[in-house]
Design an enzyme around this catalytic site. Sequence first.
Site, PDB file in Angstrom:
ATOM      1  N   ASP A 219      31.018   7.260 -12.633  1.00  0.00           N
ATOM      2  CA  ASP A 219      30.183   8.244 -13.319  1.00  0.00           C
ATOM      3  C   ASP A 219      30.018   7.850 -14.784  1.00  0.00           C
ATOM      4  OD1 ASP A 219      29.196  11.343 -13.183  1.00  0.00           O
ATOM      5  OD2 ASP A 219      30.143  10.906 -15.116  1.00  0.00           O
TER       6      ASP A 219
ATOM      7  N   TYR B 170      26.962   8.720 -23.162  1.00  0.00           N
ATOM      8  CA  TYR B 170      28.280   8.099 -23.326  1.00  0.00           C
ATOM      9  C   TYR B 170      28.206   6.759 -24.048  1.00  0.00           C
ATOM     10  CZ  TYR B 170      29.784  11.342 -19.592  1.00  0.00           C
ATOM     11  OH  TYR B 170      30.052  12.442 -18.808  1.00  0.00           O
TER      12      TYR B 170
ATOM     13  N   LYS C  78      23.365  10.230 -16.231  1.00  0.00           N
ATOM     14  CA  LYS C  78      22.808  11.517 -16.618  1.00  0.00           C
ATOM     15  C   LYS C  78      21.831  11.339 -17.783  1.00  0.00           C
ATOM     16  CE  LYS C  78      27.514  13.174 -15.968  1.00  0.00           C
ATOM     17  NZ  LYS C  78      28.123  11.893 -16.354  1.00  0.00           N
TER      18      LYS C  78
ATOM     19  N   HIS D 101      21.875  16.287 -17.748  1.00  0.00           N
ATOM     20  CA  HIS D 101      23.228  16.412 -18.290  1.00  0.00           C
ATOM     21  C   HIS D 101      23.562  17.840 -18.726  1.00  0.00           C
ATOM     22  CE1 HIS D 101      26.454  13.772 -20.449  1.00  0.00           C
ATOM     23  NE2 HIS D 101      26.977  14.887 -19.996  1.00  0.00           N
TER      24      HIS D 101
END
Length: 278
Positions: free
Chosen positions: A44, A49, A74, A107
């Site tokens: 994931d 990120y 996401k 997200h």
Amino acid sequence: MTIPFVHANGAAIPAIGLGTWAARDEDCIQAVSWALEAGYRHIDTAAAYENEHAVGQALRASGLPRSDLFVTTKVWYTDIADGSLQKSAEASLRRLGLDHVDLLLIHWPNQAIPLRDSMRALCDAKRKGLTRHIGVSNFPVALLEEAVAVADEPLVANQCEYQPRLDQSKVLEACRRHGLAFTSYSPIGRGELLGEPAIRRIAEQHGRTPAQIVLRWHVQQPGVIAIPKSANRRRIAENIALFDFALSDEEMAAISSLARPDGRMIDPAWAPRWDAVA
């Protein structure tokens, strides 16, 4: 090691995965590599990120067939308008070095962008082949109901914070009603649960770590997937060693009884709608 799948609206999702939030560069490459060596096949990540490039490097270096992997990414909440979402997904694929992901999530919800437009874009991303499946993250019940109603492609997951101190029964019920998987992030409460006497007692009885007990509690619930994050090789391996034991109904209930109103642990600075997900 055989990892069971959670089946949701046509998707088969490995019940345990590696979360990569806050992992960057070589640390991320190493963590994903260790996870794949340990038997993880569900990874994931997210555009926000800033580690998709590192995740992609580790996936390629593993030499595993693409068909064996389940990759989730996401789209950040500022990029979920029609047109922007598809561009974000395409950029994620370039960073990952993939021609598609297995699951693309919104997200966070965004009150400034009509949900109908976001869902239209998400469904379009699936039809364009950018992703095999679609879903949402951090959607409370009312928004999840609306998303399911306006989507013209099946949603397969809602990813939310979940751990024994946080009661997510309403969101879980909504996911099950609509055939969605519930993916738990921060599933061991950032480690703060591991000293709970009830969890430690159950761990001693099974000869397991407290983290394994909490993660087993997650995956033993129907339709629930856990994506613990770790950069420690031993803990990464321990976190997937969950499928050769089971908790009793009494043990499951004892862990669930730890839920409390202030159970959320996510940092509000990270989450634009952190107080809405319940």
